[in-house]
Every structure is written in C-alpha cells, then in structure tokens.
Design a protein around this motif. Structure first.
Motif, short mmCIF file in Angstrom:
data_model
loop_
_atom_site.label_atom_id
_atom_site.label_comp_id
_atom_site.label_asym_id
_atom_site.label_seq_id
_atom_site.Cartn_x
_atom_site.Cartn_y
_atom_site.Cartn_z
N SER A 30 -5.42 -2.25 -7.44
CA SER A 30 -3.98 -2.06 -7.28
C SER A 30 -3.25 -3.36 -7.63
O SER A 30 -3.87 -4.41 -7.80
N GLN A 31 -1.95 -3.28 -7.69
CA GLN A 31 -1.15 -4.47 -7.96
C GLN A 31 -1.34 -5.53 -6.88
O GLN A 31 -1.17 -6.72 -7.14
N ILE A 37 -6.73 2.47 -2.27
CA ILE A 37 -5.35 2.69 -1.83
C ILE A 37 -5.40 3.65 -0.65
O ILE A 37 -6.02 4.71 -0.76
N GLY A 52 0.41 4.66 -0.21
CA GLY A 52 -0.59 3.61 -0.07
C GLY A 52 -0.25 2.57 0.97
O GLY A 52 0.16 2.90 2.08
N GLU A 104 1.23 3.23 -11.05
CA GLU A 104 0.42 2.06 -10.70
C GLU A 104 -0.55 1.74 -11.84
O GLU A 104 -0.66 0.59 -12.28
#
Length: 160
Positions: A30-31, A37, A52, A104
């Motif tokens: 994920s970022q 998540i 998330g 995402e």
C-alpha cells in the motif's frame, strides 16, 4: 499499457499482487508500505468513504459507521447498511472497496489497472461469486478469473 492485478479478499485483510517487469509475482504494498489492507470500510458523517487503514483509524470513534468483512453478507439479500438515508447492499459496499483498491494500485504502479484476478473463499457459492463480479465491474474492473483460495495456492505452488 494497463496492468492486471490479483486481489485476495481476506476476511480480516486484503492483499494485492502483480507481475513485475521480469515476470515475477510481487505483493503490491500500500501507499503506507503495508503488504495487507484491513478489510474495513468507513462511511463518514460528511459522506466520504474510507477503506483500509483510514477506516481502521475511525473504528473507535464511529463504530456504527465502520463495517468489517462485508463479503460475508453477499448472500444475505436482506442485509443492508443505511447511511445518510441511502441503503447500500453488500455488493455496493464491496464496489467501494474495489474502487479503492483499483485507485491504490494505479497510484503505486503508475499505470491504469483494468483487469483483475480475485481469490474467494472456497465456500462461496454462485450468489457470492456473482456479487463479487458485479462489485468489481462497478469499479470498472474486468474480472479475468475468480479463483478459490485453495486452488490459487496449488496453482502458485506448481507455477514456482
């Protein structure tokens, strides 16, 4: 060129993967740098929808507005979530999750994502599978394949 991703819809966590330039499957972090998540979605009082970790941050403040493991309600035609006088069934809630996952993945991969392979629990029947397909399609994702979790495991083993 668009990217194909894989999504594992876990009860507690969701993970995504892709095939890198050298043909090797990789988990898509994920970022925030997480490999998973949380399977949570939050409907904020202001109308925004969080998925998330952002939803997880709201669970104690707004427990009645944060949903977990919505996939388990896909076969329940009477289940719905009422928010701001709008009824959302489980398929529509899952569509928000897929939209988030698509965005995402596109942000991280810096490519459009148009297609997806999704693992689902082996006990999912036709109703749940159809609703997963509809939810992904509502997020503008073409579902290439729905794979039982067990089948995905043995496929990965034989592929490696």
């Amino acid at each position: 060129m668009s990217e194909v991703i894989a999504i594992d819809l876990g009860a507690a966590f969701i993970s995504m993967a892709y095939i890198d330039e050298s043909g090797v499957p990789k988990l898509l972090k994920s970022q925030e740098g997480d490999e998973t998540i949380p399977s949570l979605i939050h409907f904020s009082p202001d109308g925004s929808i969080l998925v998330g970790n952002k939803a997880k941050d709201k669970i104690h403040e707004f427990p009645d507005l944060t949903l977990k493991n919505v996939r388990e309600y896909l076969s329940d035609s009477e289940w719905f979530f009422l928010h701001n006088e709008i009824r959302f069934d489980a398929m529509h809630v899952m569509a928000f999750v897929f939209k988030y996952l698509k965005q995402e993945a596109e942000t991280i991969l810096k490519k459009p994502v148009t297609s997806v392979v999704i693992t689902v629990p082996s006990y999912f029947g036709d109703v749940e599978r159809t609703k997963i397909l509809q939810a992904a399609q509502a997020a503008n994702l073409q579902v290439l394949k729905l794979i039982n979790e067990g089948t995905a495991l043995i496929s990965a083993y034989t592929w490696m």
